[in-house]
Design a protein around this motif. Sequence first.
Motif, PDB file in Angstrom:
ATOM      1  N   UNK A  23       7.924   8.734   6.020  1.00  0.00           N
ATOM      2  CA  UNK A  23       8.077   7.703   5.268  1.00  0.00           C
ATOM      3  C   UNK A  23       8.891   7.681   3.665  1.00  0.00           C
ATOM      4  N   UNK A  24       9.987   7.612   3.201  1.00  0.00           N
ATOM      5  CA  UNK A  24       9.915   6.968   1.917  1.00  0.00           C
ATOM      6  C   UNK A  24       8.958   7.128   0.814  1.00  0.00           C
ATOM      7  N   UNK A  25       8.377   7.564   0.379  1.00  0.00           N
ATOM      8  CA  UNK A  25       7.653   7.205  -0.788  1.00  0.00           C
ATOM      9  C   UNK A  25       7.369   7.627  -1.988  1.00  0.00           C
ATOM     10  N   UNK A  69      -0.761  10.017   5.393  1.00  0.00           N
ATOM     11  CA  UNK A  69       0.117   8.990   4.774  1.00  0.00           C
ATOM     12  C   UNK A  69       0.182   7.790   5.852  1.00  0.00           C
ATOM     13  N   UNK A  70       1.000   7.237   6.649  1.00  0.00           N
ATOM     14  CA  UNK A  70       1.827   6.124   7.327  1.00  0.00           C
ATOM     15  C   UNK A  70       1.178   6.507   8.875  1.00  0.00           C
ATOM     16  N   UNK A  71       0.944   7.728   8.993  1.00  0.00           N
ATOM     17  CA  UNK A  71      -0.183   8.113  10.597  1.00  0.00           C
ATOM     18  C   UNK A  71      -1.456   7.938  10.306  1.00  0.00           C
ATOM     19  N   UNK A  72      -1.944   8.169   9.434  1.00  0.00           N
ATOM     20  CA  UNK A  72      -3.224   7.760   8.787  1.00  0.00           C
ATOM     21  C   UNK A  72      -3.887   6.645   9.090  1.00  0.00           C
ATOM     22  N   UNK A  73      -2.597   5.451   8.165  1.00  0.00           N
ATOM     23  CA  UNK A  73      -3.244   4.017   7.855  1.00  0.00           C
ATOM     24  C   UNK A  73      -3.070   3.816   9.750  1.00  0.00           C
ATOM     25  N   UNK A  74      -2.654   3.785  10.793  1.00  0.00           N
ATOM     26  CA  UNK A  74      -1.543   3.168  11.743  1.00  0.00           C
ATOM     27  C   UNK A  74      -3.173   3.801  12.719  1.00  0.00           C
ATOM     28  N   UNK A 236      10.573   0.069  17.995  1.00  0.00           N
ATOM     29  CA  UNK A 236      10.928   1.140  16.741  1.00  0.00           C
ATOM     30  C   UNK A 236      10.177  -0.584  14.929  1.00  0.00           C
ATOM     31  N   UNK A 237      10.171   1.118  14.463  1.00  0.00           N
ATOM     32  CA  UNK A 237      10.019   0.171  13.258  1.00  0.00           C
ATOM     33  C   UNK A 237      10.977   1.216  12.008  1.00  0.00           C
ATOM     34  N   UNK A 238      11.495   0.192  11.279  1.00  0.00           N
ATOM     35  CA  UNK A 238      12.057   1.004  10.101  1.00  0.00           C
ATOM     36  C   UNK A 238      11.206   0.437   8.803  1.00  0.00           C
ATOM     37  N   UNK A 239      10.763   1.788   8.004  1.00  0.00           N
ATOM     38  CA  UNK A 239      10.306   1.005   7.102  1.00  0.00           C
ATOM     39  C   UNK A 239      10.806   1.415   5.761  1.00  0.00           C
ATOM     40  N   UNK A 240      10.950   0.208   5.127  1.00  0.00           N
ATOM     41  CA  UNK A 240      12.220   0.614   3.587  1.00  0.00           C
ATOM     42  C   UNK A 240      10.273   1.746   2.724  1.00  0.00           C
ATOM     43  N   UNK A 241      11.184   1.440   1.467  1.00  0.00           N
ATOM     44  CA  UNK A 241      10.021   2.321   0.425  1.00  0.00           C
ATOM     45  C   UNK A 241       8.491   1.570   0.526  1.00  0.00           C
ATOM     46  N   UNK A 242       7.655   3.165   0.983  1.00  0.00           N
ATOM     47  CA  UNK A 242       6.341   2.769   0.875  1.00  0.00           C
ATOM     48  C   UNK A 242       5.449   2.618  -0.397  1.00  0.00           C
ATOM     49  N   UNK A 243       4.229   2.282  -0.843  1.00  0.00           N
ATOM     50  CA  UNK A 243       4.252   2.717  -1.752  1.00  0.00           C
ATOM     51  C   UNK A 243       2.212   3.717  -1.457  1.00  0.00           C
ATOM     52  N   UNK A 244       2.292   5.043  -2.506  1.00  0.00           N
ATOM     53  CA  UNK A 244       1.491   5.670  -1.696  1.00  0.00           C
ATOM     54  C   UNK A 244       1.044   7.003  -2.901  1.00  0.00           C
ATOM     55  N   UNK A 245       0.077   7.686  -3.062  1.00  0.00           N
ATOM     56  CA  UNK A 245      -0.427   7.370  -4.272  1.00  0.00           C
ATOM     57  C   UNK A 245       0.331   9.426  -4.280  1.00  0.00           C
ATOM     58  N   UNK A 266      14.511  -7.655  -2.712  1.00  0.00           N
ATOM     59  CA  UNK A 266      13.828  -9.140  -3.204  1.00  0.00           C
ATOM     60  C   UNK A 266      12.918  -9.405  -2.871  1.00  0.00           C
ATOM     61  N   UNK A 267      12.080  -9.110  -1.874  1.00  0.00           N
ATOM     62  CA  UNK A 267      10.319  -9.113  -2.499  1.00  0.00           C
ATOM     63  C   UNK A 267      10.089  -9.444  -3.958  1.00  0.00           C
ATOM     64  N   UNK A 268      10.557  -7.616  -4.453  1.00  0.00           N
ATOM     65  CA  UNK A 268      10.398  -7.172  -5.908  1.00  0.00           C
ATOM     66  C   UNK A 268       9.457  -6.000  -5.702  1.00  0.00           C
ATOM     67  N   UNK A 269       8.676  -5.964  -4.501  1.00  0.00           N
ATOM     68  CA  UNK A 269       7.944  -4.697  -4.664  1.00  0.00           C
ATOM     69  C   UNK A 269       7.913  -4.002  -4.038  1.00  0.00           C
ATOM     70  N   UNK A 270       7.768  -2.472  -3.761  1.00  0.00           N
ATOM     71  CA  UNK A 270       7.049  -1.497  -2.602  1.00  0.00           C
ATOM     72  C   UNK A 270       6.364  -2.033  -1.326  1.00  0.00           C
ATOM     73  N   UNK A 271       6.396  -0.895  -0.107  1.00  0.00           N
ATOM     74  CA  UNK A 271       5.642  -2.080   0.732  1.00  0.00           C
ATOM     75  C   UNK A 271       4.171  -0.644   0.567  1.00  0.00           C
ATOM     76  N   UNK A 272       3.313  -1.028   1.818  1.00  0.00           N
ATOM     77  CA  UNK A 272       2.290  -0.906   1.406  1.00  0.00           C
ATOM     78  C   UNK A 272       1.736   0.192   3.197  1.00  0.00           C
ATOM     79  N   UNK A 273       1.055   0.885   3.116  1.00  0.00           N
ATOM     80  CA  UNK A 273       1.049   1.514   4.554  1.00  0.00           C
ATOM     81  C   UNK A 273       0.383   0.629   5.441  1.00  0.00           C
ATOM     82  N   UNK A 274      -0.286  -0.376   4.959  1.00  0.00           N
ATOM     83  CA  UNK A 274      -1.940  -1.184   5.751  1.00  0.00           C
ATOM     84  C   UNK A 274      -0.755  -2.215   6.452  1.00  0.00           C
ATOM     85  N   UNK A 275       0.706  -2.404   5.933  1.00  0.00           N
ATOM     86  CA  UNK A 275       1.751  -3.504   6.111  1.00  0.00           C
ATOM     87  C   UNK A 275       2.457  -2.976   7.352  1.00  0.00           C
ATOM     88  N   UNK A 276       2.424  -1.556   6.857  1.00  0.00           N
ATOM     89  CA  UNK A 276       3.099  -1.309   8.393  1.00  0.00           C
ATOM     90  C   UNK A 276       1.887  -0.907   9.466  1.00  0.00           C
TER      91      UNK A 276
END
Length: 334
Positions: A23-25, A69-74, A236-245, A266-276
Motif C-alpha cells: 500500500x502507498x501509505x 497494514x492492509x493485510x491486518x485490516x482484511x 485484483x484490487x488496485x488501492x490508491x493512497x491509504x491513510x495509516x499511522x 477528486x474525492x478529496x481524501x485518502x483511503x482507509x484500510x477498512x474501505x479496502x
Amino acid sequence: MALLRGLALSNRVLTPNKCFIPARLFGNGTNTLYQSGPQARFFPPSEGVMLLPGTFKNKVAFITGGGTGLGKAMTTALSSLGAECVIASRNLDVLKKTAEEISQQTKNKVHAVQCNVRDPASVEAAVDQLVNDVGLPDVVINNAAGNFISPSEKLSPNAWRTITDIVLNGTAYVTLDIGKRLIKAEKGAAFLAITTVYAESGSGFVVPSAAAKAGVEKLCTSLAAEWGRYGMRFNVIQPGPIKTKGAFSRLDPTGQFEKSLIEKIPVGRLGTPGEIANLATYLCSDYASWVSGAIIRMDGGEYVSMAGEFNSLKEVTKEQWAMMESMIRSTKGS
C-alpha cells in the motif's frame, strides 16, 4: 543493499525478515494526518464491516502479509465475518501478536504461520502447515509485497530481484502451490491479489514494483480464464493512497506531499484500510461468485484525475472561463 535501506513506499523499510504490504501509505511521523479537500464531506469513509454476520462461517482464509497494514485490516474483517484465518509473513513475532489481537476482538481463531514467499520451499512448508492445521483454504489473499523509490539507473540486479521475488514470484509460488492442491482435492476457492494503480499505467522511480505488480495482474487474469473450470476465481484490487499511522514519515515529514496528493484526488481524501477490507471481503465472498478476472481500482478517482489531459482546467475561474469563451466564439475558420 545500501539501496534497499533507502526510502520506502511501503509501510516499512525493506529488511530481510519481513513480508511487505503493498500500500502507498502517508502520514506525518507517527501521527496520521487528517488533511482533506472541502469536497471530502460528501464522501465520508465508512469502515464498518458491510457484509452480513456469518458470511464466511466455516470457511478458511489464508492471507500473506497479514500481520500489519492492509493485510491486518482484511484479516480482521474476514475473522469478524466468521472465517478461520491464517496469516503468513517472515516475522513470526509480529504475526503472533496480530493473531492474538484479532482473535480477542472477533472471538474467532487466527493462526500465525511463518513464510518467506520468495522461497518455494518455505511456501510449501507454510501451506503444509495451513492444510494440517485447518485444511485447504476457501479464500487466498496475496498481499505480501515490497517497494522502494530509486532512479532506475541506480538499480542493481539484487535490488530488482528483491522486489520481483517478493511481489511476482512470491504471489506465483503461493498461488500455484495452493491451486494445485485445490485441483487435486476438487475444491474451489476465491483468490485475491493486492496490486497498485501504477501496475496499469507504469511509473518512474518504482520500476521493479510496477513491472512485478503488472505481472501479478496478468497472472490473476490468466488463471481466471484457465482455472475457472476447477472452481477457482481470481480478482485484483488496485488501492490508491491509504491513510495509516507513521508510514510516510521518511518521505513526508511536513505533510506537504499528502496535501498535494489530496489535491489530485477528486474525492478529496485518502483511503482507509477498512474501505479496502470491505471490497476485499465482498470479492472473496459468495456474493461475488460471478466476479472473476476483475481488476478493480479503488483510489478516490486519483488515476482518472491525473490521466485526463484537460483535467487541470478545473483550476480555471468563472471569470477566466467567460474570457476564454469569448475568445473561442470570436475565432473564425478552422
